[in-house]
Scaffold this active site. Structure first.
Site, PDB file in Angstrom:
ATOM      1  CB  ILE A  88      -0.505   1.004   0.408  1.00  0.00           C
ATOM      2  CG1 ILE A  88      -0.771   0.526  -1.017  1.00  0.00           C
ATOM      3  CG2 ILE A  88      -0.151  -0.173   1.314  1.00  0.00           C
ATOM      4  CD1 ILE A  88       0.478   0.357  -1.832  1.00  0.00           C
ATOM      5  CB  THR A  89      -2.739   2.550   5.694  1.00  0.00           C
ATOM      6  OG1 THR A  89      -3.146   1.206   6.003  1.00  0.00           O
ATOM      7  CG2 THR A  89      -3.933   3.351   5.168  1.00  0.00           C
ATOM      8  N   GLY A  90       0.433   2.273   5.980  1.00  0.00           N
ATOM      9  CA  GLY A  90       1.578   1.528   6.500  1.00  0.00           C
ATOM     10  C   GLY A  90       2.488   1.039   5.393  1.00  0.00           C
ATOM     11  CB  ALA A  91       3.024   2.290   2.008  1.00  0.00           C
TER      12      ALA A  91
ATOM     13  CE1 TYR B  12      -1.632  -7.310  14.908  1.00  0.00           C
ATOM     14  CE2 TYR B  12      -1.873  -9.701  14.921  1.00  0.00           C
ATOM     15  CZ  TYR B  12      -1.573  -8.533  14.252  1.00  0.00           C
ATOM     16  OH  TYR B  12      -1.206  -8.566  12.929  1.00  0.00           O
TER      17      TYR B  12
ATOM     18  N   GLY C 226       7.910  -3.446   5.859  1.00  0.00           N
ATOM     19  CA  GLY C 226       7.218  -4.725   5.957  1.00  0.00           C
ATOM     20  C   GLY C 226       6.322  -5.041   4.771  1.00  0.00           C
TER      21      GLY C 226
END
Length: 270
Positions: free
Chosen positions: A6-9, A162, A12
């Protein structure tokens, strides 16, 4: 049980996705921007899931060389990878450039994941039923890929940058599904979730991170979507993506541009 990256784990939706997957007993690789953040996320998950099977990996996604190093290190360390969840994302309120000279939103949200996925394909191939899950957003419908202004040199707007990156995520997921039929590749809208990104971008409240993680967890693990590929999901249900996300010619053009952008780092891992 699956091995899932999982990236950005570290906070959030990503942290909550990891927590829910840990409760299911999966072996997880938690990506963070640096070693300290990844270790902190690991400790946070073990506080509620003491027997969680966790590994950590770290790379600044704004630096393609760091992304490549992480991919090669993981390929040397892991016997296989069953699921890659491309979750990490940023929202920039002003125009900044990545280490490699790309507009930061596009660099982190799209190019880093394009490169990471490509380099991890040999590792994913070792799985019997590999899945790639890419977190897009409903705002992809407002996105436009303008190749003559892809780095936002003219008229930078944080929301437009974005939404463009989220369109790139959906186009990437769809094109990956076409190019690599041996894996499943789907994208999703996580919901309007009360994360740091939402507060920074829109100054509004949102739903819980538990709600925001549900569709990623579903696409990563549910037998209901085994073999389902090239689709877009919202609230654990397939739904229609915006017309531009279904434009094959645009997806192919973006793929070719992305290959050129990360070209110096595309030596296969594993």
């Amino acid at each position: 049980m699956k091995t899932i990256l999982i990236t950005g784990a570290t906070d959030g939706i990503g942290l909550e996705t990891a927590r829910q997957l840990a409760r299911q007993g999966h072996e997880l690789v938690l990506h963070g921007r640096n070693e300290e953040k990844a270790a902190r996320a690991s400790a946070a998950i073990r506080a509620t899931v003491p027997d969680a099977r966790l590994h950590t990996a770290y790379a600044n996604l704004a630096d393609l060389a760091a992304v490549a190093r992480m991919a090669h290190e993981l390929s040397a360390r892991l016997p296989q990878l069953d699921v890659l969840i491309n979750n990490a994302g940023v929202y920039m309120t002003e125009r900044k450039l990545s280490h490699d000279g790309f507009e930061m939103t596009l660099a982190v949200n799209h190019l880093a994941h394009f490169l990471l996925t490509d380099l991890l394909l040999p590792l994913l191939k070792r799985s019997a039923a590999p899945r790639v899950v890419t977190v897009s957003s409903m705002v992809h419908g407002s996105g436009r890929i303008e190749f003559d202004n892809i780095n936002s040199e003219r008229g930078f707007n944080g929301y437009h940058a974005y939404s463009n990156s989220k369109l790139a995520n959906a186009l990437f997921a769809n094109e990956l599904a076409r190019r690599e039929p041996w894996l499943t590749s789907n994208s999703l809208h996580p919901g309007v979730i009360g994360t740091k990104l939402l507060h920074a971008a829109f100054s509004m409240q949102g739903d819980s991170v538990a709600s925001g993680a549900r569709t990623s967890v579903y696409l990563a693990t549910s037998p209901e979507v085994a073999g389902v590929t090239g689709r877009y999901f919202d609230n654990c249900a397939e739904t229609a993506a915006a017309a531009q996300a279904l434009d094959r010619q645009l997806a192919q053009r973006l793929w070719a541009w992305s290959e050129r952008a990360v070209g110096g780092f595309l030596t296969p891992a594993g």
